[in-house]
Design an enzyme around this catalytic site. Structure first.
Site, PDB file in Angstrom:
ATOM      1  N   ASP A 206       0.889  -1.056  -0.306  1.00  0.00           N
ATOM      2  CA  ASP A 206      -0.424  -0.507  -0.392  1.00  0.00           C
ATOM      3  C   ASP A 206       1.068   1.432   0.039  1.00  0.00           C
ATOM      4  O   ASP A 206       1.857   1.430   0.093  1.00  0.00           O
ATOM      5  CB  ASP A 206      -0.831  -0.177   1.452  1.00  0.00           C
ATOM      6  CG  ASP A 206      -2.613   0.728   0.953  1.00  0.00           C
ATOM      7  OD1 ASP A 206      -2.409   1.920   0.305  1.00  0.00           O
ATOM      8  OD2 ASP A 206      -3.861  -0.355   1.487  1.00  0.00           O
ATOM      9  N   HIS A 280      -2.965   3.932  -4.185  1.00  0.00           N
ATOM     10  CA  HIS A 280      -2.305   2.634  -3.272  1.00  0.00           C
ATOM     11  C   HIS A 280      -0.765   2.519  -3.672  1.00  0.00           C
ATOM     12  O   HIS A 280      -0.581   0.787  -2.749  1.00  0.00           O
ATOM     13  CB  HIS A 280      -3.085   1.818  -2.366  1.00  0.00           C
ATOM     14  CG  HIS A 280      -4.315   2.519  -2.107  1.00  0.00           C
ATOM     15  ND1 HIS A 280      -4.407   3.438  -0.837  1.00  0.00           N
ATOM     16  CD2 HIS A 280      -5.910   2.343  -2.608  1.00  0.00           C
ATOM     17  CE1 HIS A 280      -6.182   3.181  -0.106  1.00  0.00           C
ATOM     18  NE2 HIS A 280      -6.833   2.816  -1.560  1.00  0.00           N
ATOM     19  N   GLU A 343      -9.947   2.914  -5.256  1.00  0.00           N
ATOM     20  CA  GLU A 343      -9.931   4.075  -4.931  1.00  0.00           C
ATOM     21  C   GLU A 343      -7.834   5.329  -5.786  1.00  0.00           C
ATOM     22  O   GLU A 343      -7.216   5.329  -4.867  1.00  0.00           O
ATOM     23  CB  GLU A 343      -8.862   4.664  -3.369  1.00  0.00           C
ATOM     24  CG  GLU A 343     -10.341   3.833  -2.307  1.00  0.00           C
ATOM     25  CD  GLU A 343     -10.073   3.791  -0.935  1.00  0.00           C
ATOM     26  OE1 GLU A 343     -11.354   4.266  -0.838  1.00  0.00           O
ATOM     27  OE2 GLU A 343      -8.782   3.705  -0.971  1.00  0.00           O
ATOM     28  N   TYR A 439     -15.990  -4.574   7.741  1.00  0.00           N
ATOM     29  CA  TYR A 439     -14.674  -4.384   8.177  1.00  0.00           C
ATOM     30  C   TYR A 439     -14.520  -3.968   9.710  1.00  0.00           C
ATOM     31  O   TYR A 439     -15.576  -2.918  10.628  1.00  0.00           O
ATOM     32  CB  TYR A 439     -14.844  -2.923   7.669  1.00  0.00           C
ATOM     33  CG  TYR A 439     -14.984  -2.698   5.979  1.00  0.00           C
ATOM     34  CD1 TYR A 439     -15.026  -3.560   5.254  1.00  0.00           C
ATOM     35  CD2 TYR A 439     -13.847  -1.472   5.595  1.00  0.00           C
ATOM     36  CE1 TYR A 439     -14.889  -3.373   3.965  1.00  0.00           C
ATOM     37  CE2 TYR A 439     -13.472  -1.662   4.339  1.00  0.00           C
ATOM     38  CZ  TYR A 439     -13.904  -2.897   3.125  1.00  0.00           C
ATOM     39  OH  TYR A 439     -13.286  -2.707   2.339  1.00  0.00           O
TER      40      TYR A 439
HETATM   41  C1  TNX Z   1     -11.086   1.751   2.275  1.00  0.00           C
HETATM   42  S1  TNX Z   1     -11.418  -0.973   1.599  1.00  0.00           S
HETATM   43  C2  TNX Z   1      -9.799   1.322   1.456  1.00  0.00           C
HETATM   44  C3  TNX Z   1      -8.583   1.017   2.437  1.00  0.00           C
HETATM   45  C4  TNX Z   1      -8.833   1.228   3.562  1.00  0.00           C
HETATM   46  C5  TNX Z   1      -9.828   0.943   4.505  1.00  0.00           C
HETATM   47  C6  TNX Z   1     -10.316   1.900   5.844  1.00  0.00           C
HETATM   48  C7  TNX Z   1     -10.553  -0.661   0.684  1.00  0.00           C
HETATM   49  C8  TNX Z   1     -10.339  -1.459  -0.790  1.00  0.00           C
HETATM   50  N1  TNX Z   1     -10.108   0.445   0.407  1.00  0.00           N
HETATM   51  O1  TNX Z   1      -7.569   1.420   1.838  1.00  0.00           O
HETATM   52  O2  TNX Z   1      -8.030   1.184   4.560  1.00  0.00           O
HETATM   53  O3  TNX Z   1     -10.915   1.831   3.302  1.00  0.00           O
HETATM   54  O4  TNX Z   1     -11.391   1.253   6.030  1.00  0.00           O
END
Ligand code: TNX
Length: 784
Positions: A206, A280, A343, A439
């Site tokens: 990450d 990421h 993301e 989560y």
């Molecule tokens: C979103 S879940 C993310 C993570 C973060 C998380 C925190 C996902 C695919 N991406 O990078 O750690 O929220 O809850």
């Protein structure tokens, strides 16, 4: 006659005279079918274990049980080919069968007074039978040293026929935000396997760290596994953000990875590695800036969130990723590789001439399609190697008939459930991991009493309530819903103990979501088995959360101006003991029988107690009681945070908290751009001389102190006269806080009191959120 055991097993057992007790049948996840029989099977030094002599895998499977049994009980079970087994001794027999009904992971466990027979078609089935057998035994079976002699090493006679609801049963761990050593990963896998999970999703890369050795690209670990420091506290904790100044890092060597994979295999757990792309990816860019659009320099992230520097879709980037994945494929068993995909901001692609040209060349309409191109190009390569791609639900975004991920790609649905259901309807396999149920980085209890966590609130019962397959999903789509997984993101989990605290017992609830047939899932019955789970976790040295036992307090302002406190705990068989004098409550403190009234500000502390022993953590509340208690209150401008606000929240006796993300602050009321003005009706004229109000300061989130707070009074609720004005500096930054402002004035008799917190309007220049609409947020108002 055997009795069919259904939901209310506990009731049935409590009066059964057949040698069973309510200490029996506490298996998690609950088996699909279970019949209670008469009598018990006693283990002894004479108990023999039998498996087909030519079946090495079964021996390998039984050996750890025999070793653990010896460690905890002091008994050494004999294997049949050892001399001295007497025909009268009790027998534990492993019997391979062919029975399509059991599937690959199912088993039958038959316990009579003399014999335990385990039948399964595949080794995994035998393995799960052993996990059930462990849980039929007293929890002391998990000790690493012999328990005391009083423990009765027996199991109740029964007949269990069991198999999982879903083929994919996963638990995830993010080792990028914080790193956890191999020893911890093995313990994590032990616990997974004990609860019949079969997949460990290892989030290895990450923005904040690259954690797996890649021989061809040594800088990934030399540079990318380290960050120079880490954000302190929550994201919006301080303005400007504060960092700890400590270099942080860690990674797994390939030998370590192989060792973990081997270990997991012995527990029938498959590991899915995740290599995040194209977002990421800051840790990659820090090591190899040539894969970023701007060319860098970049640094491994020191805080959380989403970063705009992402991998650039150059050919050399794909060569790099293929090289990395080639090494990854030599380490993991397959068939799945997780390529992230979530993301990924498109800003750097928008700015990059290379990307814009590429889009033209490929006739792509927008950057979302470029993301689709990125993912599908990798997916195609992964598939060509005989592996299967998994990606977060974003991998379906920007797909077009020309460029799309392969039908064989599996989607992990994390942003709610809709994305997943849509993917299933498009015939993609889907793994459900919806944030609001699964989560485990969310709070599981009252945040003001909990260690720092990601933000939202997902208590045990909510997790337990999750059903991955909606009844109205067409059958063709249902078969693509292969299972579910809980995710454990570690931004705020620095230590192994913190991870365990967040994961257990919620992961046990998840185990039941993915294993137990829907008609056997039952929350009260799960809670009946929880104390046994806790004892097992105690024996295994796991730092689980006891939040299930927490006392929850409700405030009920009364018309006579007192504040009634009502307390509950989910564990109905427990008592609540409490104190109002500031002392720590014990099993001997006052017992809570009915709601009680407070007549002045009071610190209340409470704890749950069972059989004379404190079983929960102490909960502490400071309650406000003042002339405002039990009165009515109105806003001039209705606050929009929280949504659907009840104005009484500002005089309900509870102070607010800013813990969590901005939307998650509790017991505070916020207005954007406008003033926050609240008018209290004291019901009759009263003499007052002091008002207090809590003012939230969270400038990183555009929540500023008001420029002024004033108090005005009135006899008729129409004409007000100002009795106090205090000015303050909205530009004050620093740590997020609720600042209690006290406004004193000459005693005045009035019926109405109006408090206004004047909004500065726009965030002033020079501040972090300069130019944005400013919020004014307040908590509890008291009047004396
Ligand atoms: C979103 S879940 C993310 C993570 C973060 C998380 C925190 C996902 C695919 N991406 O990078 O750690 O929220 O809850």
């Amino acid at each position: 006659m055997p009795r069919i055991v259904c939901l209310w097993l506990g009731l049935l057992l409590s009066f059964s005279g057949f040698g069973q007790s309510d200490q029996d049948f506490l298996i998690i996840p609950k088996p699909a079918k279970m019949e209670v029989l008469d009598g018990r099977f006693m283990f002894s030094n004479e108990t023999t274990v039998r498996f087909p002599p030519d079946n090495a895998e079964l021996k390998t499977l039984a050996d750890p049980f025999i070793r653990q049994f010896q460690a905890a009980t002091g008994f050494s079970l004999r294997t049949e080919n050892r001399p001295g087994a007497t025909p009268t001794a009790t027998l534990l027999a492993f019997v391979p069968v062919s029975d399509a009904n059991l599937g690959d992971e199912g088993y039958r466990l038959d316990v009579t007074t003399t014999t335990i027979t385990i039948e399964a078609t595949k080794p995994a089935g035998f393995f799960y039978a052993i996990q059930s057998l462990y849980q039929l035994l007293p929890p002391e079976i998990f000790r690493s040293t012999p328990a005391d002699l009083s423990v009765n090493w027996s199991v109740p006679a029964c007949r269990i026929e069991d198999k999982p609801r879903y083929g994919y049963r996963g638990l995830h761990l993010d080792v990028a935000r914080h790193f956890f050593p191999v020893s911890f990963i093995k313990k994590y896998i032990d616990l997974l396997a004990l609860h019949k999970f079969n997949t460990f999703h290892w989030h290895l890369t990450d923005d904040q760290g690259w954690r797996i050795e890649i021989k061809k690209y040594p800088k990934l670990t030399q540079v990318g596994s380290r960050r120079k420091e880490t954000l302190i506290g929550h994201y919006y904790e301080s303005d400007p953000q504060q960092f700890d100044g400590q270099s942080y890092g860690g990674f797994y060597t390939q030998d370590e990875v192989r060792e973990v994979v081997r270990y997991a295999k012995s527990k029938y757990v498959t590991i899915i590695p995740e290599i995040e792309m194209p977002g990421h990816a800051l840790a990659i860019l820090a090591a190899y800036p040539e894969f970023g659009c701007s060319g860098g320099p970049y640094e491994t992230a020191t805080k959380w969130g989403i970063f705009t520097d992402v991998l650039c879709p150059y050919d050399r980037t794909f060569t790099f990723l293929q090289d990395v994945l080639t090494e990854v494929m030599t380490l993991f068993p397959g068939p799945y590789i997780h390529i992230g995909g979530d993301e990924c901001p498109k800003i750097s692609w928008k700015k990059s001439p290379f990307c814009q040209n590429l889009m033209k060349k490929l006739k792509l309409k927008n950057e979302n399609q470029l993301q689709s191109y990125f993912i599908s190009r990798i997916d195609k390569w992964v598939s060509s190697k005989g592996w299967k791609t998994i990606g977060w639900d974003e991998i379906l975004e920007g797909n077009s008939p020309a460029i799309r991920v392969s039908p064989g790609a599996t989607v992990m649905s994390w942003r709610g459930i809709e994305g997943g259901l849509k993917a299933a309807r498009q015939n993609h396999d889907v793994i459900m991991t919806p944030g609001n149920f699964l989560y485990l980085d969310h709070y599981q209890a009252d945040r003001s009493q909990e260690p720092l966590a990601f933000g939202r609130f997902t208590p045990l019962e909510k997790t337990y309530s999750y059903d991955p397959t909606p009844a109205d999903l067409p059958a063709t789509a249902q078969k693509h819903l292969i299972g579910a997984q809980a995710n454990v993101w570690t931004e705020y989990l620095k230590t192994a103990n913190q991870v365990e605290y967040m994961v257990w017992p919620r992961a046990a609830a998840v185990a039941e979501v993915v294993w137990t047939p829907l008609d056997q899932k039952n929350w009260p019955d799960f809670t009946r088995r929880l104390p046994a789970l806790f004892k097992r976790l105690d024996a295994l040295g796991v730092s689980y959360s006891r939040a299930y036992y927490d006392v929850v307090a409700e405030t009920r302002p009364q018309p006579d101006g007192t504040l009634q406190i009502a307390m509950t705990t989910q564990e109905e068989t427990a008592e609540i003991r409490y104190s109002t004098d500031g002392s720590t409550p014990t099993a001997q403190s006052v017992r809570y029988d009915r709601p009680f009234d407070l007549t002045k500000p009071t610190s209340v502390k409470a704890v749950t107690v069972k059989s004379g022993v404190v079983i929960g953590d102490v909960q502490v509340w400071d309650f406000a009681v003042s002339k405002a208690t039990g009165k009515s209150i109105q806003f001039a401008t209705i606050p929009t945070r929280p949504k659907n606000i009840d104005p009484a929240l500002l005089i309900d006796g509870r102070y607010g908290t800013t813990i969590g993300y901005l939307e998650e602050m509790q017991n505070v009321a916020g207005v954007k751009t406008a003033d926050l003005t609240a008018t209290l009706d004291l019901a009759e004229p009263q003499s007052i001389q002091l008002v207090t109000i809590g003012l939230v300061k969270a400038t990183a989130g555009a929540i500023l102190l008001p420029k002024q707070v004033d108090v005005a009074v009135s006899d008729d609720g129409r004409t007000f006269r100002t009795v106090k004005t205090v000015s303050m500096d909205p530009r004050e930054r620093g740590k997020k806080a609720i600042i209690r402002q006290t406004l004193t004035f000459e005693p005045v008799t009035c019926r109405y009191v109006r408090i206004s917190a004047r909004n500065v309007g726009k965030v002033p220049a020079g501040m972090t959120q300069a130019g944005k609409d400013a919020w004014v947020m307040v908590d509890e108002i008291t009047v004396e």
